[in-house]
Motif scaffolding. Structure first.
Motif: not given
Length: 130
Positions: A73, A66, A69, A26, A89, A29-30
């Protein structure tokens, strides 16, 4: 017949590995989205911006991130109640600013640092064993 369950330390290690995978994916990804957005410059939203966005490696990495993730998840939610998993998270709100600081030279002032400390405290309070 009774089933033999793995030792508690093994289950804990598996959960830790899954959570670390989630946080790394995550966070990455950001950061990839930021890299992609930086490649857009000052373009206004529209078809030209979208066409440019799909040509940027950061956008593609973020999209793949994503997907990763999402898969992790689903694994987390299979074994963890949402009321416990979701607060965890929040650790991404710690890792993203820190890595943005290292990667993009973004500024973390005292107020943001305090917020990061509160998030860490909150995750420990909310994500602890019940």
């Amino acid at each position: 017949m009774s089933s033999i369950s793995p030792p508690a330390s093994s289950a804990w290690g598996r959960q830790l590995a899954i959570w670390l995978t989630f946080i790394v994916l995550d966070t990455g990804t950001q950061l990839a989205f930021k890299w992609g957005a930086d490649g857009l410059g000052d373009m206004d939203f529209g078809l030209a911006m979208m066409a440019k966005a799909v040509s940027l490696p950061g956008v593609w990495l973020a999209t793949l991130g994503y997907i990763g993730v999402f898969v992790v998840w689903m694994v987390i939610l299979r074994d963890t109640p949402l009321s416990r998993a979701f607060p965890m998270t929040g650790l991404v709100y710690v890792t993203v600013p820190l890595f943005a600081w290292f990667t993009f030279d973004e500024h973390i002032d005292l107020v943001r640092a305090g917020g990061i400390a509160l998030i860490i405290a909150g995750v420990f309070l909310l994500g602890g064993d019940e």
